[in-house]
Design an enzyme around this catalytic site. Sequence first.
Site: not given
Length: 451
Positions: A260, A282, A285, A349-350, A383, A437, A442
Amino acid sequence: MSIPLQIQRIDARRDDVTAALDALRAKLSPSGNVVSEAGRRRTLEVFGEPLSPVQVVEKICADVRKTGLAAVLDYSRKLDRAELTADTIRVSATELEKAHAEADPRLLAAVRRVRQNVLEFQTAILHQDVEVTRPGVMLAQRYVPLNRVGVCVPGGAAAYPSTVLMAAVPAQAAGVKEVAVVSPPTAFGANNPVVLATCHEIGIREVYRIGGAQGIAALAYGIEGLPKVDKIVGPGNLFVALAKRHVYGEVDIDSIAGPSEVVVIADQTTRPDFTAADLLAQAEHAPGASILITWSEELLNATAAELDKQVQQLSRCELTLQSLRDFGCLILVRDAEEACRLTDLIAPEHLHIATDNAAELLKKIRNSGATFLGNYSPVALGDYAAGPSHVLPTGGTARWASGLSANHFLRSSSVIQYSAAALKEISADIEYLAQVEGLTAHEKSVAMRTR
């Protein structure tokens, strides 16, 4: 006795800040090449050879794919030291009901309120079916919820009922019918009454005592008593991250998450005690990266002093200090423009913009998983309770990845309907491109309908 605070300082006015950030990013990357000495000893004990984390994950996944439940039970015994059986690997309905009945009423009330917040936000952002029409033509984009998803809930160092809410409720908002939770067979995981009560409160009835790479493999391949899922979400340790990467393609995943992280942008108006608390949240963690970027040297010094003061009061003081030493950084920049430029390079992340003009600075920043504006919007708000999921891109992947939302549990498909007249109008272009092609079948499939 207090423990001295050690945190890296960078002065962008004279230091090579890009090189320093690259080194920090390398340490935070879930590359799978770094393992502790204790981890190496455990690998040798279980596997009989010095395998890398990637090799460990490959072996576990191969064994679970080959022998199913037997392999999961074997690895639960060897890695988690849990003696489980086919009857006890799944948390019973009685156990879920008991945990719910005995839960603190305040917990259940909080879970209900948070669930409502998450449902309200996630439902509001859901993709809606879109239809485009013109004479003879109907085109549509259709969104259908996945049928079955798996949610990983960590259970090593702490219990995480918030992860149950932030990973499972967006799936419920999308209309997913079956949600299976896997969590380690530990006191903080699938044996934790708070986690079980939370699952029961929000309507989850499938909870399995499986952690690590074997839990990911069980969800991806299916084992006896646990049908395979369509998508796996939720955080975990290095082995969980590597296992998710390994099974991607067999099933979908949310991300390959690393530690984190937060970047706090602050100025002279920011309260240093608030900023220190956000950085510590943070680092707690363990591992968790805490980065302050400011152009106020006075604020930087005051925040450092607050960090030293506040960290001594934390229950996880030593682990938090280790995170600050290994992954923390206080960066002094020239001005707000440089702060925004560095933040985009980090792609955190944050991101907490705690300045007096937070909304203005946000306009200059593209890359972040979730952004929090102002002194009264701490990351902990996201959170636990706000509504957006806290399952977010880490390791700089916010440059291209998004945080988990209800829309990630929807599968989109297109619907095309043409009348004979509308097909004839566009047929020449189709036939010409098919000829270019060399795909004559097709070409003929259109031509036979229009001539």
